[in-house]
Design an enzyme around this catalytic site. Structure first.
Site, mmCIF file in Angstrom:
data_model
loop_
_atom_site.group_PDB
_atom_site.id
_atom_site.type_symbol
_atom_site.label_atom_id
_atom_site.label_comp_id
_atom_site.label_asym_id
_atom_site.label_seq_id
_atom_site.Cartn_x
_atom_site.Cartn_y
_atom_site.Cartn_z
ATOM 1 N N PHE A 12 -7.855 -1.109 9.831
ATOM 2 C CA PHE A 12 -8.044 -2.569 9.891
ATOM 3 C C PHE A 12 -6.972 -3.285 9.046
ATOM 4 C CE2 PHE A 12 -10.548 -5.930 7.448
ATOM 5 C CZ PHE A 12 -10.216 -6.961 8.304
ATOM 6 N N VAL A 57 -2.573 12.208 4.752
ATOM 7 C CA VAL A 57 -1.768 12.045 3.523
ATOM 8 C C VAL A 57 -2.298 12.858 2.340
ATOM 9 C CG1 VAL A 57 -0.827 9.794 4.157
ATOM 10 C CG2 VAL A 57 -2.929 9.903 2.794
ATOM 11 N N SER A 75 -7.767 5.241 3.517
ATOM 12 C CA SER A 75 -9.079 5.604 2.953
ATOM 13 C C SER A 75 -10.184 5.104 3.873
ATOM 14 C CB SER A 75 -9.305 4.953 1.584
ATOM 15 O OG SER A 75 -10.593 5.293 1.094
ATOM 16 N N ALA A 114 -3.846 0.210 -2.720
ATOM 17 C CA ALA A 114 -5.006 -0.580 -2.312
ATOM 18 C C ALA A 114 -6.206 -0.074 -3.097
ATOM 19 C CB ALA A 114 -5.258 -0.402 -0.814
ATOM 20 N N TYR A 145 -16.435 6.834 -3.382
ATOM 21 C CA TYR A 145 -15.404 5.815 -3.137
ATOM 22 C C TYR A 145 -14.973 5.190 -4.459
ATOM 23 C CZ TYR A 145 -13.180 1.739 -0.900
ATOM 24 O OH TYR A 145 -12.291 0.782 -0.473
ATOM 25 N N THR A 175 -13.539 -8.451 2.769
ATOM 26 C CA THR A 175 -12.622 -9.097 3.697
ATOM 27 C C THR A 175 -13.169 -8.981 5.120
ATOM 28 O OG1 THR A 175 -10.358 -9.074 4.545
ATOM 29 C CG2 THR A 175 -11.247 -6.988 3.839
#
Ligand code: UDP
Length: 309
Positions: A12, A57, A75, A114, A145, A175
């Site tokens: 996103f 990654v 993530s 981020a 997380y 967001t």
């Protein structure tokens, strides 16, 4: 032409960043293992300046040629995703950040991490300022997380202090916008399709918990300004417009003209009671503040969901 690697580039936020950077004249490499990202998010970006590499990654990152900027956005990022993918969430925050930093060091690139308002946990300071250390349950379901991102911040500062890498850390608050996955368990991508189908709006708890929602375009502008700044400490980027989740549900019902009713469901474990960014730092060092109001942002988001569900 600056050359930028965006990890999580098919997600996103990653896909919106790729789009923004291409408009700014960057050559962009989007890297994603497509665990929660999707090729559909970047299909419209195909051009000579844009390349997609399918790669996880958490494994060694090989990238030929020079890289000027690394934006590390890979993530799982919604509560439902990290409940379903706890190990991957920990690995990408820890091992993935290590690999992305290693690449930035090797290429002498600027690195942007981020991070998230989740590093503040269920906060006891309100609104949250960057100097607040947080109130996180390390062993709860959200711990995978929250702690991964806290580790990611720590290793980013270590690469900055020890290896001299030019690093930045953005703490992203809630967001929303086009390309959110409808079934990722988050409030806005849950509520909008429910409202469009006149189904019950599934508010968790009594809906009295608060969040502050920032439209994606505002957020991306903040990321870019931070990337170009010389500030290395974490910076909150979000919209301070705080509301309860019940108020959010009512706004979505009103704007869509839906016949939906609100249904009250059990509150998830460790769901933060309040969240609101203090953005004084972003205002003073980046000259940044959000410009899109909730009504306008929701209208664009609803229009996207109408077309895509
Ligand atoms: N929420 C809700 N119904 C849903 C999805 C989420 O009431 O169908 C609530 C959730 O419990 C939280 C708030 O909305 O209190 C924001 O949730 P989201 O997952 O969007 O973000 P986060 O909890 O990470 O801030």
């Amino acid at each position: 032409m600056p050359r930028t690697l965006v990890t999580g580039g098919a997600g996103f936020l990653g896909s919106h960043i790729c789009e923004y950077l291409l408009e700014k004249g960057h050559e962009v490499i989007a890297m994603d293992n497509l665990l929660t990202g999707a090729v559909a998010n970047i299909e419209h970006l195909q051009c000579e300046q844009f390349k997609f590499i399918k790669h996880d990654v958490t494994e060694y990152i090989y990238c030929a040629g020079p890289i000027d900027y690394v934006m590390h956005f890979a993530s799982p990022a919604s509560p439902m995703d990290y409940l379903e993918l706890p190990i991957q969430t920990l690995k990408v925050g820890a091992l993935g950040t290590h690999k992305a930093l290693g690449l930035a060091k090797e290429k002498k690139a600027v690195f942007l991490l981020a991070s998230t308002s989740e590093v503040y946990g269920d906060p006891q300071v309100h609104p949250q300022t960057e100097d607040y250390w947080g109130h996180v349950n390390p062993v709860g379901p959200r711990g995978v997380y929250d702690e991964a991102k806290r580790f990611a911040e720590a290793i980013t500062m270590a690469y900055h202090r020890f290896h001299g890498v030019d690093t930045k850390i953005v703490r992203i608050f809630n967001t929303y916008g086009p390309r959110m996955r409808p079934k990722d368990g988050r409030a806005i991508p849950a509520f909008v399709p429910q409202a469009l189908r006149n189904e019950n709006i599934t508010v968790f708890g009594d809906g009295g918990q608060t969040r502050s929602f920032c439209y994606v375009d505002d957020l991306i502008e903040g990321f870019y300004r931070l990337l170009m700044s010389d500030h290395h400490e974490p910076v909150n980027i979000g919209n301070p417009n705080e509301m309860t989740i019940k108020e959010l549900a009512e706004a979505i019902i009103r704007i869509t003209g839906s016949k939906s009713k609100i249904s009250y469901n059990p509150l998830p474990v460790d769901d933060p009671k309040v969240r609101q960014p203090d953005i004084s730092k972003a205002k003073s060092i980046l000259g940044w503040e959000p410009t899109v109001c909730l009504e306008a942002g929701l209208a664009k988001t609803i229009a996207w969901f109408e077309k895509n569900i």
